[in-house]
Design a protein around this motif. Structure first.
Motif, short mmCIF file in Angstrom:
data_model
loop_
_atom_site.label_atom_id
_atom_site.label_comp_id
_atom_site.label_asym_id
_atom_site.label_seq_id
_atom_site.Cartn_x
_atom_site.Cartn_y
_atom_site.Cartn_z
N ALA A 25 -13.10 -25.44 -29.50
CA ALA A 25 -13.55 -23.33 -29.98
C ALA A 25 -14.93 -23.28 -29.59
CB ALA A 25 -13.38 -23.68 -31.94
N ASP A 26 -15.49 -24.00 -29.14
CA ASP A 26 -17.27 -23.23 -29.33
C ASP A 26 -16.60 -23.04 -27.67
OD1 ASP A 26 -18.26 -23.69 -31.47
OD2 ASP A 26 -19.43 -24.93 -30.72
N HIS A 27 -16.26 -24.25 -26.99
CA HIS A 27 -16.23 -23.58 -25.13
C HIS A 27 -15.24 -22.38 -24.91
CE1 HIS A 27 -15.00 -24.54 -21.24
NE2 HIS A 27 -13.76 -24.51 -21.52
N VAL A 28 -14.27 -22.36 -25.46
CA VAL A 28 -13.14 -20.80 -25.81
C VAL A 28 -13.68 -19.39 -26.19
CG1 VAL A 28 -10.74 -19.92 -26.77
CG2 VAL A 28 -11.29 -22.73 -26.26
N GLY A 29 -14.49 -19.82 -26.75
CA GLY A 29 -15.77 -18.77 -27.71
C GLY A 29 -16.00 -17.95 -26.37
N ARG A 30 -16.43 -19.01 -25.79
CA ARG A 30 -17.69 -17.99 -24.58
C ARG A 30 -17.14 -17.42 -23.28
NH1 ARG A 30 -18.69 -24.46 -23.72
NH2 ARG A 30 -20.79 -25.01 -24.46
N ALA A 31 -15.85 -16.97 -24.14
CA ALA A 31 -15.20 -15.73 -23.56
C ALA A 31 -14.87 -14.27 -23.95
CB ALA A 31 -13.68 -16.36 -22.89
N VAL A 32 -15.86 -15.00 -25.38
CA VAL A 32 -15.59 -14.24 -25.77
C VAL A 32 -16.72 -12.69 -25.93
CG1 VAL A 32 -15.26 -12.74 -28.49
CG2 VAL A 32 -13.83 -14.69 -27.56
N GLY A 33 -16.14 -11.08 -25.53
CA GLY A 33 -17.19 -10.46 -25.28
C GLY A 33 -17.20 -9.97 -26.56
N ASP A 34 -18.00 -8.85 -25.66
CA ASP A 34 -17.53 -6.79 -26.80
C ASP A 34 -17.75 -6.45 -25.46
OD1 ASP A 34 -20.23 -6.97 -25.74
OD2 ASP A 34 -21.88 -6.08 -27.24
N GLY A 35 -17.54 -6.40 -24.51
CA GLY A 35 -17.45 -5.16 -23.65
C GLY A 35 -15.87 -5.28 -22.64
N ILE A 36 -15.89 -4.55 -21.87
CA ILE A 36 -14.51 -4.49 -21.15
C ILE A 36 -14.53 -4.08 -19.42
CG2 ILE A 36 -11.84 -3.02 -20.96
CD1 ILE A 36 -13.10 -1.28 -23.03
N LYS A 37 -13.71 -6.02 -19.05
CA LYS A 37 -14.56 -5.94 -18.41
C LYS A 37 -13.34 -4.91 -17.07
CE LYS A 37 -16.37 -10.49 -18.46
NZ LYS A 37 -15.83 -11.73 -17.75
N PRO A 38 -13.31 -4.32 -15.78
CA PRO A 38 -12.45 -3.45 -14.75
C PRO A 38 -11.52 -5.04 -14.93
CG PRO A 38 -14.22 -4.03 -14.09
CD PRO A 38 -14.94 -5.27 -15.27
N VAL A 39 -10.81 -5.74 -14.70
CA VAL A 39 -9.58 -6.63 -15.12
C VAL A 39 -8.83 -5.94 -16.35
CG1 VAL A 39 -10.66 -8.47 -15.66
CG2 VAL A 39 -8.67 -8.65 -14.84
N ALA A 40 -10.02 -6.48 -17.12
CA ALA A 40 -9.29 -5.76 -18.90
C ALA A 40 -9.06 -4.09 -18.65
CB ALA A 40 -10.08 -5.75 -20.05
N ALA A 41 -9.58 -3.12 -17.90
CA ALA A 41 -9.41 -1.78 -18.32
C ALA A 41 -8.04 -1.46 -17.22
CB ALA A 41 -11.05 -0.93 -17.73
N ALA A 42 -7.74 -1.83 -15.82
CA ALA A 42 -6.85 -1.96 -15.08
C ALA A 42 -5.56 -2.69 -16.21
CB ALA A 42 -7.29 -2.76 -14.16
N PHE A 43 -5.85 -3.54 -16.88
CA PHE A 43 -4.71 -4.46 -17.44
C PHE A 43 -4.29 -3.40 -19.04
CE2 PHE A 43 -2.69 -6.17 -21.41
CZ PHE A 43 -1.84 -7.09 -21.10
N LEU A 44 -4.89 -2.76 -19.62
CA LEU A 44 -4.36 -1.93 -20.70
C LEU A 44 -4.05 -0.25 -20.51
CD1 LEU A 44 -8.13 -1.30 -22.99
CD2 LEU A 44 -5.68 -2.65 -23.66
N GLU A 45 -4.12 -0.11 -18.69
CA GLU A 45 -3.77 1.43 -18.57
C GLU A 45 -2.61 0.95 -18.23
OE1 GLU A 45 -5.22 4.23 -15.69
OE2 GLU A 45 -8.04 3.73 -16.90
N LEU A 46 -2.02 0.04 -18.50
CA LEU A 46 -0.21 -0.28 -17.24
C LEU A 46 0.27 -0.38 -18.79
CD1 LEU A 46 -1.36 -2.98 -14.61
CD2 LEU A 46 0.30 -0.69 -14.60
N GLN A 47 -0.07 -0.90 -19.95
CA GLN A 47 0.83 -0.94 -21.23
C GLN A 47 1.57 0.14 -21.68
OE1 GLN A 47 0.75 -4.10 -21.27
NE2 GLN A 47 -0.20 -4.23 -19.22
N PRO A 48 2.63 -0.34 -22.17
CA PRO A 48 3.36 1.10 -22.90
C PRO A 48 3.42 1.00 -24.39
CG PRO A 48 4.79 -0.32 -22.36
CD PRO A 48 3.32 -0.77 -21.44
N LEU A 49 2.30 0.06 -24.90
CA LEU A 49 2.19 -1.08 -26.14
C LEU A 49 1.47 -1.26 -27.09
CD1 LEU A 49 4.37 -0.17 -28.85
CD2 LEU A 49 4.99 -3.23 -27.86
#
Length: 299
Positions: A25-49
């Motif tokens: 869990a500590d290892h996985v938790g390192r991927a959690v942040g408070d910012g929206i990376k460009p790849v995440a922003a691109a993903f959001l814009e494709l979603q209908p739900l």
């Protein structure tokens, strides 16, 4: 927020320790942040739900609610802000919460086409077009237990029918739950919200009675954010969606995790209230291809 200290509380830690996965869990938790990376922003814009989770301001009950629209209705409008154009239908139990500045809200965008999902939690602010969420926790999950649906149609002419309210599940609703391969689960703890996805083969959610649902907690990312919340605050909300007709079944109540002698976990959920709305989501998805990770359903 990216530190492990800020991610986990005593409830999550207790479940991690019982499962023997604190280091993972500590290892996985390192991927959690408070910012929206460009790849995440691109993903959001494709979603209908987008699925949202929060506590209702009037009675504190927790609900999960869907919001759909043409791709682009959800988008990142800054490195720490997600903006949504649109509002929940009138009468949705979370509509008042999403019209109140400062509401702690959780969101999940799940794309059945790619089996990807992204969670963004934070504080809500109303806008002229809908609302925005200031991100406090942003992370992606693995594709486990997501059923692939290759395509969808947006049906702007589909109108939601009159919602049906009750305090226990009807026989038809219990059959609906038994046929589900996916549902969404909202929880809260100390003024913060989470909403997560659960998937499996039809039958993985069982209805022992008109006021009880149970499901297995399959092995996941070891974070136990949802079960950790339930360990300290049992309030929860479930959303079941008919991916063809758009009918939704929203259920609120309380959940409790039971651990078996062989280390497996099962959640027991007690129904307090349910709302069924025909045609609530204007999307029609293609038939599912089950996830290869789905365990067999045991009797």
């Amino acid at each position: 927020m990216g530190s492990r200290t800020g991610i986990y509380h005593e409830g999550s830690r207790a479940v991690q320790d019982r499962a023997g996965v604190r280091d993972l869990a500590d290892h996985v938790g390192r991927a959690v942040g408070d910012g929206i990376k460009p790849v995440a922003a691109a993903f959001l814009e494709l979603q209908p739900l987008l699925v949202l989770g929060a506590a209702a301001p009037d009675d504190g009950r927790v609900w999960a609610s869907p919001l759909a629209g043409r791709p682009g209705f959800v988008r990142a409008t800054g490195p720490h802000q997600m903006s949504v154009t649109g509002r929940l239908r009138p009468g949705d139990p979370l509509a008042p919460a999403l019209a109140t500045d400062g509401t702690p809200v959780a969101t999940i965008a799940l794309d059945p086409r790619t089996r990807r999902r992204m969670r963004l939690n934070g504080e809500l602010r109303t806008t002229e077009a809908g609302f925005a969420v200031t991100a406090q926790r942003v992370f992606a999950n693995c594709p486990k237990y997501i059923q692939r649906r290759d395509s969808y149609e947006l049906l702007p002419g589909r109108a939601a029918g009159a919602p049906r309210h009750g305090h226990e599940l009807t026989d038809a609703q219990r059959a609906f739950v038994a046929s589900a391969d996916t549902f969404f689960l909202a929880t809260v703890r100390d003024g913060r919200a989470e909403v997560s996805h659960r998937g499996g083969l039809p039958g993985f959610v069982r209805s022992g009675s008109a006021r009880e649902l149970t499901w297995p907690d399959y092995a996941g990312n070891a974070m136990f954010l949802t079960l950790g919340n339930l360990a300290v605050d049992p309030r929860a909300g479930l959303l079941f969606l008919d991916w063809t007709t758009g009918t939704t079944l929203q259920v609120t109540g309380e959940g409790q995790t039971r651990f078996t002698a062989d280390g497996e976990r099962r959640v027991r959920f007690t129904v307090s209230e349910e709302i069924e709305t025909p045609g609530a989501v204007p999307l029609r998805w293609s038939p599912p291809e089950p996830s290869p990770a789905n365990p067999p359903v045991t009797t």
